[in-house]
Design a protein around this motif. Structure first.
Motif, PDB file in Angstrom:
ATOM      1  N   MET A  25       0.811  -1.217   0.000  1.00 14.03           N
ATOM      2  CA  MET A  25       0.000   0.000   0.000  1.00 14.03           C
ATOM      3  C   MET A  25       0.846   1.270   0.000  1.00 14.03           C
ATOM      4  SD  MET A  25      -3.252  -0.858   2.467  1.00 14.03           S
ATOM      5  CE  MET A  25      -2.316  -1.576   3.803  1.00 14.03           C
ATOM      6  N   GLN A  26       2.122   1.135   0.331  1.00 13.72           N
ATOM      7  CA  GLN A  26       2.987   2.298   0.440  1.00 13.72           C
ATOM      8  C   GLN A  26       3.089   3.077  -0.869  1.00 13.72           C
ATOM      9  OE1 GLN A  26       4.306   3.116   3.391  1.00 13.72           O
ATOM     10  NE2 GLN A  26       5.102   5.006   2.543  1.00 13.72           N
ATOM     11  N   HIS A  27       3.119   2.376  -1.990  1.00 17.07           N
ATOM     12  CA  HIS A  27       3.304   3.060  -3.262  1.00 17.07           C
ATOM     13  C   HIS A  27       2.079   3.885  -3.664  1.00 17.07           C
ATOM     14  CE1 HIS A  27       1.133  -0.599  -4.422  1.00 17.07           C
ATOM     15  NE2 HIS A  27       0.760   0.033  -5.503  1.00 17.07           N
ATOM     16  N   ASN A  28       0.941   3.654  -2.994  1.00 15.65           N
ATOM     17  CA  ASN A  28      -0.260   4.411  -3.314  1.00 15.65           C
ATOM     18  C   ASN A  28      -0.384   5.701  -2.514  1.00 15.65           C
ATOM     19  OD1 ASN A  28      -1.256   2.553  -5.181  1.00 15.65           O
ATOM     20  ND2 ASN A  28      -2.086   1.255  -3.558  1.00 15.65           N
ATOM     21  N   LEU A  29       0.455   5.869  -1.514  1.00 16.10           N
ATOM     22  CA  LEU A  29       0.308   6.983  -0.584  1.00 16.10           C
ATOM     23  C   LEU A  29       0.277   8.340  -1.279  1.00 16.10           C
ATOM     24  CD1 LEU A  29       0.072   7.432   2.468  1.00 16.10           C
ATOM     25  CD2 LEU A  29       2.534   7.742   2.550  1.00 16.10           C
ATOM     26  N   LYS A  30       1.174   8.562  -2.224  1.00 19.16           N
ATOM     27  CA  LYS A  30       1.279   9.879  -2.856  1.00 19.16           C
ATOM     28  C   LYS A  30       0.083  10.211  -3.743  1.00 19.16           C
ATOM     29  CE  LYS A  30       4.130   8.174  -6.717  1.00 19.16           C
ATOM     30  NZ  LYS A  30       5.442   8.284  -7.366  1.00 19.16           N
ATOM     31  N   THR A  31      -0.745   9.227  -4.044  1.00 16.69           N
ATOM     32  CA  THR A  31      -1.916   9.479  -4.892  1.00 16.69           C
ATOM     33  C   THR A  31      -3.122   9.923  -4.088  1.00 16.69           C
ATOM     34  OG1 THR A  31      -2.759   7.206  -4.774  1.00 16.69           O
ATOM     35  CG2 THR A  31      -1.106   7.691  -6.471  1.00 16.69           C
ATOM     36  N   LEU A  32      -3.040   9.853  -2.769  1.00 18.12           N
ATOM     37  CA  LEU A  32      -4.173  10.204  -1.913  1.00 18.12           C
ATOM     38  C   LEU A  32      -4.346  11.715  -1.808  1.00 18.12           C
ATOM     39  CD1 LEU A  32      -3.531   7.728   1.046  1.00 18.12           C
ATOM     40  CD2 LEU A  32      -5.008   7.380  -0.950  1.00 18.12           C
ATOM     41  N   THR A  33      -5.601  12.151  -1.780  1.00 20.42           N
ATOM     42  CA  THR A  33      -5.891  13.579  -1.604  1.00 20.42           C
ATOM     43  C   THR A  33      -5.302  14.091  -0.301  1.00 20.42           C
ATOM     44  OG1 THR A  33      -7.943  13.360  -2.859  1.00 20.42           O
ATOM     45  CG2 THR A  33      -7.729  15.295  -1.449  1.00 20.42           C
ATOM     46  N   SER A  66      -6.654   8.529   5.911  1.00 23.49           N
ATOM     47  CA  SER A  66      -6.106   8.060   4.638  1.00 23.49           C
ATOM     48  C   SER A  66      -7.011   7.025   3.992  1.00 23.49           C
ATOM     49  CB  SER A  66      -4.725   7.429   4.863  1.00 23.49           C
ATOM     50  OG  SER A  66      -4.846   6.220   5.612  1.00 23.49           O
ATOM     51  N   GLY A  67      -7.746   6.297   4.831  1.00 21.60           N
ATOM     52  CA  GLY A  67      -8.622   5.243   4.325  1.00 21.60           C
ATOM     53  C   GLY A  67      -7.878   3.965   3.998  1.00 21.60           C
ATOM     54  N   ARG A  68      -6.672   3.797   4.535  1.00 21.15           N
ATOM     55  CA  ARG A  68      -5.862   2.635   4.158  1.00 21.15           C
ATOM     56  C   ARG A  68      -5.193   1.943   5.346  1.00 21.15           C
ATOM     57  NH1 ARG A  68      -0.615   4.020   4.327  1.00 21.15           N
ATOM     58  NH2 ARG A  68       0.114   2.614   2.679  1.00 21.15           N
ATOM     59  N   THR A  69      -5.549   2.304   6.559  1.00 14.79           N
ATOM     60  CA  THR A  69      -4.885   1.780   7.749  1.00 14.79           C
ATOM     61  C   THR A  69      -5.150   0.286   7.947  1.00 14.79           C
ATOM     62  OG1 THR A  69      -5.160   3.957   8.778  1.00 14.79           O
ATOM     63  CG2 THR A  69      -4.575   2.117  10.226  1.00 14.79           C
ATOM     64  N   PRO A  70      -4.129  -0.559   7.929  1.00 14.00           N
ATOM     65  CA  PRO A  70      -4.310  -2.006   8.076  1.00 14.00           C
ATOM     66  C   PRO A  70      -5.080  -2.397   9.342  1.00 14.00           C
ATOM     67  CG  PRO A  70      -2.102  -1.538   7.294  1.00 14.00           C
ATOM     68  CD  PRO A  70      -2.707  -0.217   7.654  1.00 14.00           C
ATOM     69  N   TYR A  71      -4.790  -1.736  10.449  1.00  9.65           N
ATOM     70  CA  TYR A  71      -5.471  -2.019  11.719  1.00  9.65           C
ATOM     71  C   TYR A  71      -6.985  -1.880  11.561  1.00  9.65           C
ATOM     72  CZ  TYR A  71      -6.915  -1.222  16.609  1.00  9.65           C
ATOM     73  OH  TYR A  71      -7.540  -1.268  17.841  1.00  9.65           O
ATOM     74  N   VAL A  72      -7.409  -0.830  10.884  1.00 11.47           N
ATOM     75  CA  VAL A  72      -8.842  -0.571  10.678  1.00 11.47           C
ATOM     76  C   VAL A  72      -9.418  -1.562   9.671  1.00 11.47           C
ATOM     77  CG1 VAL A  72     -10.545   1.128   9.918  1.00 11.47           C
ATOM     78  CG2 VAL A  72      -8.579   1.852  11.304  1.00 11.47           C
ATOM     79  N   ILE A  73      -8.669  -1.854   8.632  1.00 12.55           N
ATOM     80  CA  ILE A  73      -9.136  -2.830   7.630  1.00 12.55           C
ATOM     81  C   ILE A  73      -9.399  -4.181   8.294  1.00 12.55           C
ATOM     82  CG2 ILE A  73      -8.416  -4.195   5.626  1.00 12.55           C
ATOM     83  CD1 ILE A  73      -7.005  -1.681   4.566  1.00 12.55           C
ATOM     84  N   LEU A  87      -9.587   2.424   0.608  1.00 11.17           N
ATOM     85  CA  LEU A  87      -9.500   0.983   0.801  1.00 11.17           C
ATOM     86  C   LEU A  87     -10.469   0.499   1.880  1.00 11.17           C
ATOM     87  CD1 LEU A  87      -5.649   0.323   0.604  1.00 11.17           C
ATOM     88  CD2 LEU A  87      -7.381  -0.212  -1.115  1.00 11.17           C
ATOM     89  N   ILE A  88     -10.611   1.255   2.963  1.00 12.97           N
ATOM     90  CA  ILE A  88     -11.513   0.806   4.033  1.00 12.97           C
ATOM     91  C   ILE A  88     -12.979   0.860   3.596  1.00 12.97           C
ATOM     92  CG2 ILE A  88      -9.903   1.429   5.887  1.00 12.97           C
ATOM     93  CD1 ILE A  88     -11.721   3.835   6.507  1.00 12.97           C
ATOM     94  N   SER A  89     -13.284   1.692   2.598  1.00  9.64           N
ATOM     95  CA  SER A  89     -14.665   1.774   2.111  1.00  9.64           C
ATOM     96  C   SER A  89     -15.124   0.437   1.545  1.00  9.64           C
ATOM     97  CB  SER A  89     -14.787   2.847   1.035  1.00  9.64           C
ATOM     98  OG  SER A  89     -14.504   4.131   1.558  1.00  9.64           O
ATOM     99  N   LYS A  90     -14.186  -0.294   0.968  1.00 13.72           N
ATOM    100  CA  LYS A  90     -14.510  -1.589   0.362  1.00 13.72           C
ATOM    101  C   LYS A  90     -14.782  -2.658   1.418  1.00 13.72           C
ATOM    102  CE  LYS A  90     -11.576  -0.673  -3.697  1.00 13.72           C
ATOM    103  NZ  LYS A  90     -11.193   0.696  -3.306  1.00 13.72           N
ATOM    104  N   GLU A  91     -14.429  -2.387   2.660  1.00 11.33           N
ATOM    105  CA  GLU A  91     -14.571  -3.379   3.727  1.00 11.33           C
ATOM    106  C   GLU A  91     -15.787  -3.112   4.606  1.00 11.33           C
ATOM    107  OE1 GLU A  91     -12.650  -5.801   3.467  1.00 11.33           O
ATOM    108  OE2 GLU A  91     -11.015  -4.984   2.258  1.00 11.33           O
ATOM    109  N   ALA A  92     -16.614  -2.141   4.241  1.00 13.96           N
ATOM    110  CA  ALA A  92     -17.732  -1.758   5.106  1.00 13.96           C
ATOM    111  C   ALA A  92     -19.061  -1.789   4.372  1.00 13.96           C
ATOM    112  CB  ALA A  92     -17.477  -0.364   5.675  1.00 13.96           C
ATOM    113  N   ASP A  93     -20.136  -1.887   5.150  1.00  9.60           N
ATOM    114  CA  ASP A  93     -21.483  -1.822   4.581  1.00  9.60           C
ATOM    115  C   ASP A  93     -21.782  -0.426   4.054  1.00  9.60           C
ATOM    116  OD1 ASP A  93     -22.297  -4.530   5.342  1.00  9.60           O
ATOM    117  OD2 ASP A  93     -22.240  -3.778   7.401  1.00  9.60           O
TER     118      ASP A  93
END
Length: 299
Positions: free
Chosen positions: A1-9, A143-150, A173-179
């Motif tokens: 996931m590290q390589h995606n960091l710079k693409t985040l708003t 960020s929406g990408r925290t492994p702990y939250v996922i 990323l976390i949006s995909k893991e929730a209702d």
């Protein structure tokens, strides 16, 4: 996931603050204040999604379930903050709204490095509070990408609990893991990547909305007054008395007497005075009205 960091708003650079390191104090403040104007608008755009979270939460409460916030760092602290304010404000038991932060309670006051990188830790923390299918879990990560939250959301969803992902990036990323996803896009921070600024403010607003709306819908307000405040100190005692006098029109002394007779239960005191009944009768009326003072008074 590290390589995606710079693409985040949330990691993008804010064009308006590129020279902030050379600015005078007032100029820095103006840049920040101007940027903060965007927060409420970004939250407004997510109101339909926030409403879904409120409905999940309300349903959990009505089933005897709980609301659980879980996150790392600032996100985790915001959840804990909202949770610990519910008992004094709404007289809720501590387990009804809970905040969990990666790294444990000590991480609230001192950063625990690396705690957010373990999805299995999110799972373990939810298991530790005996999460059930009656509960609602809100995973918070700017960020929406925290492994702990996922990890936490995946586990919560696997056992049938309702799940909400709160972030500040689109298609997180976390949006995909929730209702239900709530993505409050406030734009790049004045200080690049410092999501304790706009992102945190936005999330504080959303959490306030979810908990407060749910409590109001449970009958913990009359008009816009906090009628289930926990009378645990002198300030809250005075507030309780003022609430009783405003609703019933009685004197300060009568309100104080009713509050004492009700065992410091503001709702009960109000119904006692409004209906001219005893404490036991007021309690019964409230039970028949499912705890809603307006219904108990109008019976």
């Amino acid at each position: 996931m590290q390589h995606n960091l710079k693409t985040l708003t949330t990691e993008s650079r804010n064009e308006r603050s590129m020279q902030i390191d050379t600015a005078e104090p007032m100029d820095i403040l103006k840049i920040m204040n101007d940027d903060d104007q965007k927060i409420a608008k970004a939250v407004e755009e997510e109101l339909p999604n926030i409403e879904v979270a409120v409905r999940y939460t309300l349903e959990s409460f009505k089933q005897g379930g709980k609301l659980v916030y879980i996150g790392a760092g600032t996100s985790g602290r915001l959840g804990v903050l909202d949770a610990v304010e519910c008992p004094p404000t709404f007289s809720t038991p501590p387990e009804m709204v809970q905040g969990i932060i990666a790294g444990g309670e000590n991480a609230f006051v001192k950063a625990v490095e690396g705690a957010e990188d373990k999805p299995e830790a999110g799972v373990a923390d939810l298991k530790a509070i005996n999460l059930t299918e009656k509960d609602t879990v809100i995973g918070i990560a700017a960020s929406g990408r925290t492994p702990y939250v996922i990890g936490a959301l995946q586990y919560a969803r696997s056992i049938g609990a309702k799940t909400v992902a709160l972030s500040c990036n689109k298609n997180a990323l976390i949006s995909k893991e929730a209702d239900q996803a709530i993505e409050v896009v406030v734009g790049p921070e004045v200080l690049t990547g410092s999501t304790r600024l706009k992102a945190a403010t936005a999330h504080k607003m959303v959490l306030n909305m979810i908990s407060t709306s749910s409590m109001i819908l449970l009958g913990k307000a009359y008009e816009n007054l906090m009628i289930d405040v926990h009378v645990s100190n002198e300030k809250l005692k005075e507030r309780a008395i003022n609430i009783i006098t405003r609703i019933t029109g009685v004197s300060y002394e009568e309100a104080l007497e009713a509050l004492q007779a009700s065992n410091q239960q503001v709702k009960v005191a109000i119904v006692m005075l409004a209906n001219n009944v005893t404490k036991d009768e007021a309690v019964k009326l409230l039970e028949e009205a499912d705890g809603y003072v307006r219904r108990a008074i109008n019976k």
